[in-house]
Design an enzyme around this catalytic site. Structure first.
Site, PDB file in Angstrom:
ATOM      1  N   SER A 300       1.563  30.630  -5.106  1.00 30.24           N
ATOM      2  CA  SER A 300       0.638  31.409  -3.921  1.00 30.24           C
ATOM      3  C   SER A 300      -0.372  32.025  -4.315  1.00 30.24           C
ATOM      4  O   SER A 300      -1.442  31.403  -4.969  1.00 30.24           O
ATOM      5  CB  SER A 300       1.594  32.272  -3.069  1.00 30.24           C
ATOM      6  N   ASP A 311     -11.756  26.517 -11.905  1.00 33.34           N
ATOM      7  CA  ASP A 311     -12.869  25.728 -11.587  1.00 33.34           C
ATOM      8  C   ASP A 311     -14.244  26.222 -11.760  1.00 33.34           C
ATOM      9  O   ASP A 311     -15.163  25.507 -11.923  1.00 33.34           O
ATOM     10  CB  ASP A 311     -12.684  25.456  -9.876  1.00 33.34           C
ATOM     11  N   LYS A 325       2.384  26.286  -4.397  1.00 29.77           N
ATOM     12  CA  LYS A 325       2.803  26.962  -2.960  1.00 29.77           C
ATOM     13  C   LYS A 325       1.475  27.503  -2.516  1.00 29.77           C
ATOM     14  O   LYS A 325       0.943  28.185  -2.873  1.00 29.77           O
ATOM     15  CB  LYS A 325       3.912  28.029  -2.947  1.00 29.77           C
TER      16      LYS A 325
END
Length: 441
Positions: A300, A311, A325
């Protein structure tokens, strides 16, 4: 041994985190009244024909809960004590034993015990199975009742029947429940002659996470400055972190990322999609090499942080694939005693990768391992020719300067954590290599 099939993820000390495949639902154009009538017909039949007078509120609560659970493992209905417990979790303090769990067809699987809390101190570890609570089999009483049995009053005793994963044996373990206050941040410094690497573990994302993270970084820098050493890098550990508050995950990302997208949120209606970005004019972490440690228990909010830093090329991700999740839950209180938690959207990393069901793939896949280090041989022997020369060096002023030069490049003296935690050790080695390259550039 049970044949375990993961169905839903619920934690005793954190928010829900569990990876599942998205359901494909056929479009149904029948009016809502068609379904309302079915519910009403069954409700009235129970009222009329059941062998005793039913509890209407209990029937309604169970019907609503079942309706939400049919959607996905994360949506749910909270009433009375369960509602109070859920709300207190985000404040970081509540009663419990400090263990994250999921139900597994007749048993409870431990995802991870939280550091220094009752379950951890009692020797319960990730991968263990709880099959009995206070003399009752979980397969008989069900997961929800087992969870309630494990909560209890602080100071009271709890007996668990546990199947140990690593030993493949059943153990009876007694714990003492306590008020659990989660410290969201732990930190330490790994030093050598040339500087230090800051180790910061994010245990959970609650209301204090970002504030405590910044304090930890400041404290690490101050301690190194006192010793006239530089901060060479940061190891950010989110292993076995089940997630928590989105705003805290965003704030942590913003601290490390100069600017740009942190996470995008996409729901059923594209008109409600949103993008969360990092602001330029807020406090930022030191611009040093950073490694993020992840594992299968990273979920999460923790995955949002790992994905964003990956990224943006702000950190190297090390460890094993995270939990996967990546769903948004909206929590709405519908009355004084009840609330609904509903999955309303999905999380995507800055590059557009879906987190749900896939997780964050590390840049360097390294499983944890146990490495045994050979003990140094104790050589308390009589003087030899070489040892006499070494001894005399201490009194040779010309050789003292050469001795100092060799000290400047001596090997890193391994800490206990370096020896015991293989993934951490590899992250530290990586930081040392990266810091050399940073200096050159």
């Amino acid at each position: 041994m049970f044949k375990f099939v993961i169905t839903v993820f619920l934690t005793l000390i954190a928010t829900v985190s569990f990876a599942a495949e998205d359901k494909k639902v056929e479009v149904d154009n029948r009016p809502d009244s068609y379904y309302f009538r079915q519910f009403q017909d069954v409700f009235q039949r129970i009222e009329k024909d059941y062998m005793q007078v039913p509890n209407r509120q209990e029937m309604t609560d169970e019907a609503i809960n079942g309706m939400l659970r049919s959607l996905d493992p994360y949506s749910g209905y909270f009433t009375d004590d369960d509602l109070e417990f859920f709300i207190t979790q985000t404040d970081g303090e509540f009663g419990g034993i400090g263990v994250e769990i999921i139900p597994d067809n007749g048993a409870v699987k431990v995802i991870t015990p939280i550091d220094d809390l009752p379950a951890h101190k009692a020797g319960i570890r990730a991968g263990d199975y709880i099959i009995g609570v206070n003399g009752q089999l979980v397969s008989n009483i069900g997961f929800n009742k087992a969870v309630k049995e494990m909560r209890g009053e602080p100071g009271s005793k709890l007996n668990l029947l546990v199947v140990k994963e690593d030993e493949n044996i059943t153990k009876e373990i007694e714990l003492t429940r306590e008020i659990v206050k989660i410290k969201p941040i732990k930190f330490d410094i790994e030093e050598d002659d040339n500087g230090g690497v800051g180790y910061i573990r994010i245990v959970a994302f609650n209301n204090q996470t970002t504030t405590e993270l910044k304090k930890a970084v400041d404290e690490i820098e101050k301690k190194l400055q006192k010793k006239k050493k530089n901060l060479k890098g940061i190891i950010l550990d989110v292993r076995s972190n089940p997630g928590g508050l989105l705003d805290q995950a965003v704030a942590v990302c913003e601290y490390f990322i100069d600017h740009g997208t942190i996470v995008s949120i996409r729901g059923r209606d594209s008109a409600n999609d949103s993008v969360v970005s990092a602001g330029r004019f807020v406090a930022k972490a030191p611009n040093v090499p950073t490694v993020v440690l992840v594992n299968s228990g990273t979920a999460s909010a923790a995955e949002i942080v790992a994905g964003a830093l990956q990224d943006h090329k702000r950190a190297i991700i090390v460890g094993t694939t995270s939990f996967g999740k990546g769903l948004v839950q909206t929590f709405t209180q519908i009355s004084k005693r009840a609330a609904v938690k509903l999955t309303t959207a999905k999380y995507f990393t800055p590059s557009g990768r879906s987190i749900n069901g896939k997780g964050i793939e590390p840049d360097l896949y390294i499983e944890n391992a146990k490495v045994e280090f050979a003990e140094k041989e104790n050589k308390e022997k009589s003087f030899t020719s070489s040892s006499v020369k070494s001894y005399l060096k201490k009194y040779n002023t010309e050789e003292k300067s050469e001795e100092k030069k060799s000290d400047d490049v001596k090997e890193h003296s391994m800490s206990d954590k370096y020896k015991e935690d293989y993934q951490y050790a590899r992250a530290y080695d990586l930081i040392r290599g990266l810091s050399v390259n940073y200096k050159k550039n």
